[in-house]
Write an enzyme that holds these catalytic residues in place. Structure first.
Site, PDB file in Angstrom:
ATOM      1  CD  GLU A  45      -2.870  -1.238   2.365  1.00 29.61           C
ATOM      2  OE1 GLU A  45      -2.760  -0.416   3.278  1.00 29.61           O
ATOM      3  OE2 GLU A  45      -3.765  -2.085   2.320  1.00 29.61           O
ATOM      4  CD  GLU A  88      -4.371  -8.151   1.843  1.00 30.22           C
ATOM      5  OE1 GLU A  88      -5.319  -7.421   2.207  1.00 30.22           O
ATOM      6  OE2 GLU A  88      -3.181  -7.902   2.106  1.00 30.22           O
TER       7      GLU A  88
HETATM    8  C1  XIL Z   1      -6.447  -6.555   8.291  1.00 31.11           C
HETATM    9  C2  XIL Z   1      -6.782  -7.754   9.156  1.00 31.11           C
HETATM   10  O1  XIL Z   1      -7.648  -8.599   8.428  1.00 31.11           O
HETATM   11  C3  XIL Z   1      -7.430  -7.311  10.442  1.00 31.11           C
HETATM   12  O2  XIL Z   1      -7.580  -8.418  11.327  1.00 31.11           O
HETATM   13  C4  XIL Z   1      -6.607  -6.222  11.117  1.00 31.11           C
HETATM   14  O3  XIL Z   1      -7.324  -5.732  12.237  1.00 31.11           O
HETATM   15  C5  XIL Z   1      -6.305  -5.091  10.163  1.00 31.11           C
HETATM   16  O4  XIL Z   1      -5.676  -5.613   9.004  1.00 31.11           O
HETATM   17  N1  XIL Z   1      -4.982  -4.928   3.672  1.00 31.11           N
HETATM   18  C6  XIL Z   1      -3.955  -5.645   4.223  1.00 31.11           C
HETATM   19  C7  XIL Z   1      -4.210  -6.511   5.402  1.00 31.11           C
HETATM   20  O5  XIL Z   1      -2.856  -5.665   3.667  1.00 31.11           O
HETATM   21  O6  XIL Z   1      -3.086  -6.632   6.229  1.00 31.11           O
HETATM   22  C8  XIL Z   1      -5.391  -6.030   6.195  1.00 31.11           C
HETATM   23  O7  XIL Z   1      -5.675  -6.991   7.205  1.00 31.11           O
HETATM   24  C9  XIL Z   1      -6.588  -5.827   5.293  1.00 31.11           C
HETATM   25  C10 XIL Z   1      -6.289  -4.773   4.257  1.00 31.11           C
END
Ligand code: XIL
Length: 524
Positions: A304, A430
């Site tokens: 990101e 994701e």
């Molecule tokens: C999220 C997790 O799913 C949660 O449990 C945590 O509270 C916050 O992070 N993009 C990413 C992930 O790269 O690391 C994030 O994960 C979701 C968005």
């Protein structure tokens, strides 16, 4: 009669053979990892007493109860229990959104060595991620005993021990597709008592949902020389080794979930100078590769880094420190280039020559300013010979957008980039499919009607996407797809962007396969 009995026995045998039936709980509550538990048939005049000993750090919850089945309703939640402590302390019950903030709760100071009756109640509008926690932060090293615990919703006892049936005869999802199919694993899913554990067999790659992020492994509180904390990350790596599963590392460099102190120093506005920042980044990357070498097959090196407006992410302290140092234009991504160089150097030096290095991003599923900037960033990295192997497109999408076509084009434009004669490869790292639209940012629940029309669209979309992914795999453009979570009740989308009830994954709140799962194995 006889025949019926035999048939019953046969039916029972078949069910026993294909399904794991287990109760997750003590009196219907889950016992999180980090707590060691033991049930006493009788203890100090009471029966069925749960003894818990904290095995972890400050803030542990010894018992949790999932309130998400009541999401969308305003209810009175009551708790009543008898508690015995080995040393004086406080018992806390609180209703939280996952782990924070506290929405309702109570606190009782208790003397040691006697039974106390603890009771409380609170009326609240329950949201998707709400959990009732019982914890005892004030006596973190003490042992506690719980008896006669009941939780009520509008006066009705709801913590009845549930049996969850998980059908272990279902084909493992990953066996149905040629590319790897992975999953983000919440830490508690590694506990055998957690029903998500029995669903991990559907995946042949695991990534830590949280426990490998900087703030989970770096020293706490952060200091440049403090001790790293590996317990949870190690658990995932051992799980994978024992289950013939590969691990994806998430994440080395990210502006979120990184200790604030990591960015503080002797520079402008109390921030670290670029030299301080670089020394810390290099050190972190070195420590991680010295620890895991080649045991983690792919790493998200940076996550990101591009802002939604198509410029270096403004709310990232990495970007701010680049600005402090007078970097301009694409040089504001110099830290990304450095991170890739260190990752390659320390991977290679620690037996990880085969480890692949990825740049990951959200919001690049469609064309637009962000994807354009991301492609320019790839050009910059390649021109400077950054050892990047591929790109992780996060894939946090919705039931109605973006189109499969958009995502397909985005994969094509990224994999058209070449480094050292090889095209970059994509992972969808994701994936989850929200049932809320982009413009429903403050909507908390779906009506039955919305749910009934959107779920089938989600189902179809999962399959259309996987069919497209297979095509990309055949073209050598895509190597894996990871789903961001196991079961709907545990998805982060129940508390992001707001607390609500979402249904983005392949297994439902009872851990049963959703139509989307069935659709992904249909005819294959
Ligand atoms: C999220 C997790 O799913 C949660 O449990 C945590 O509270 C916050 O992070 N993009 C990413 C992930 O790269 O690391 C994030 O994960 C979701 C968005």
């Amino acid at each position: 009669m006889k025949f019926k009995q035999i048939r019953k026995a046969v039916v029972f045998f078949i069910i026993a053979a294909i399904a794991v039936i287990f109760s997750v709980s003590w009196r219907g509550l889950a016992i999180p990892s980090g707590t060691t538990d033991r049930v006493h048939e009788s203890f100090r005049g009471k029966s069925n007493v749960l003894q818990v000993s904290p095995a972890g750090s400050y803030g542990w919850a010894v018992l949790t109860f999932d309130l998400s089945p009541y999401a969308g309703r305003r209810v009175e939640v009551g708790i009543s229990m008898d508690v015995w402590l080995d040393s004086p302390g406080a018992v806390v019950w609180q209703i939280n959104n996952s782990s924070w903030p506290v929405i309702a709760g109570g606190f009782s100071d208790l003397a040691a060595g006697q039974w106390h009756s603890v009771r409380g109640s609170s009326t609240l509008a329950v949201q998707g991620g709400n959990v009732l926690f019982l914890s005892a932060p004030q006596f973190k090293n003490a042992v506690a005993y719980f008896a006669d615990l009941s939780i009520t919703v509008n006066g009705e006892v709801v913590n009845i021990e549930r049996e969850i049936v998980i059908d272990t005869s279902l084909p493992a999802l990953h066996t149905k597709w040629p590319f790897k199919v992975g999953v983000a694993v919440p830490n508690d899913a590694l506990s055998q008592a957690n029903p998500q554990n029995r669903l991990l067999r559907h995946f042949n790659v695991v990534v830590a949902e949280n426990v490998m992020k900087p703030n989970e492994i770096m020293p706490n509180p952060w200091t440049p020389t403090g001790a790293y904390r590996w317990t949870n990350a190690d658990r995932l790596v051992s799980y994978a080794a024992a289950n013939n599963t590969q691990v994806r590392g998430h994440v080395l460099v990210w502006h979120e979930q990184t200790p604030e102190d990591f960015f503080k120093g002797s520079g402008t506005g109390g921030r670290a100078t670029i030299d301080e920042l670089y020394a810390r980044m290099e050190n972190h990357i070195k420590i991680v590769f010295e620890k895991y070498g080649g045991r983690i097959s792919w790493w998200d090196v940076c996550n990101e880094v591009v802002g939604d407006n198509g410029a270096p992410r403004a709310n990232s302290l990495f970007t701010q420190i680049m600005n402090d140092a007078g970097k301009r234009g694409m040089d504001r991504y110099e830290y990304v280039l450095k991170a890739f160089q260190w990752a390659r150097q320390y991977a290679d030096a620690n037996g990880g020559r085969a480890v692949k290095l990825y740049l990951t991003e959200y919001g690049i599923e469609t064309s637009g300013a962000k994807l354009n900037e991301f492609l320019r960033l790839l050009d910059y990295l390649i021109a400077n010979n950054a050892p990047i192997d591929g790109v992780g497109i996060q894939g946090h999408i919705r039931f109605d957008s973006p189109s499969v076509r958009d995502l397909s084009r985005s994969i094509d434009s990224i994999t058209a980039k070449q480094r050292g004669g090889n095209n970059l490869v994509v992972q969808v790292c994701e994936l989850d499919i929200s049932l809320f639209r982009g413009n429903e940012g403050s909507k908390r629940t779906l009506t039955d009607r919305e749910l009934n029309t959107r779920l089938p669209l989600q189902t179809a979309r999962y399959r259309e996407l996987f069919d497209m992914f297979e095509q990309k795999y055949n073209e050598g453009k895509l190597e894996m797809v990871l789903i961001w979570g196991v079961a709907d009740g545990h998805s982060w989308l129940n508390y992001f962007p707001i607390q609500r009830t979402d249904y983005p994954l392949l297994f439902d709140r009872s851990y049963s396969p959703k139509p989307a799962y069935n659709e992904l194995i249909r005819g294959r």
